[in-house]
Design a protein around this motif. Structure first.
Motif, mmCIF file in Angstrom:
data_model
loop_
_atom_site.group_PDB
_atom_site.id
_atom_site.type_symbol
_atom_site.label_atom_id
_atom_site.label_comp_id
_atom_site.label_asym_id
_atom_site.label_seq_id
_atom_site.Cartn_x
_atom_site.Cartn_y
_atom_site.Cartn_z
ATOM 1 N N PHE A 174 0.833 -1.207 0.000
ATOM 2 C CA PHE A 174 0.000 0.000 0.000
ATOM 3 C C PHE A 174 0.872 1.263 0.000
ATOM 4 N N TRP A 223 -9.097 0.128 7.295
ATOM 5 C CA TRP A 223 -7.935 -0.762 7.317
ATOM 6 C C TRP A 223 -7.540 -1.150 8.732
ATOM 7 N N LYS A 274 -7.924 0.199 0.635
ATOM 8 C CA LYS A 274 -7.054 -0.828 1.219
ATOM 9 C C LYS A 274 -7.798 -2.108 1.582
#
Length: 80
Positions: free
Chosen positions: A23, A61, A33
């Motif tokens: 990421f 996330w 994400k």
């Protein structure tokens, strides 16, 4: 760079760390994400994620990573 899959057979911490590195390297927006990582879940981990999404439609996330680690991470030894 290929995205790693996760199948619930190993400690998820290394998978989560690889996800974070990817990421960072790809400058993945925060709101993408979980979707991106969940697309790479397979086997029992994929089934677990589908159940999680039924309970909570929007997951960030941080929450997702915590849930993965709690569900698939090493269990404390109850005998000690």
């Amino acid at each position: 760079m290929s995205f790693p899959t996760y199948d619930d057979k190993e400690d998820p911490l290394s998978w989560l760390n690889r996800c974070k590195q990817l990421f960072r390297g790809q400058k993945t927006p925060d709101n993408d994400k979980v979707w991106y990582a969940s697309f790479h879940l397979i086997g029992g981990a994929r089934q677990w994620y589908m159940c999680l999404m039924q309970d909570k439609a929007v997951i960030d996330w941080t929450y997702f990573a915590r849930c993965v680690n709690e569900r698939f991470g090493p269990r404390p030894d109850a005998t000690h």
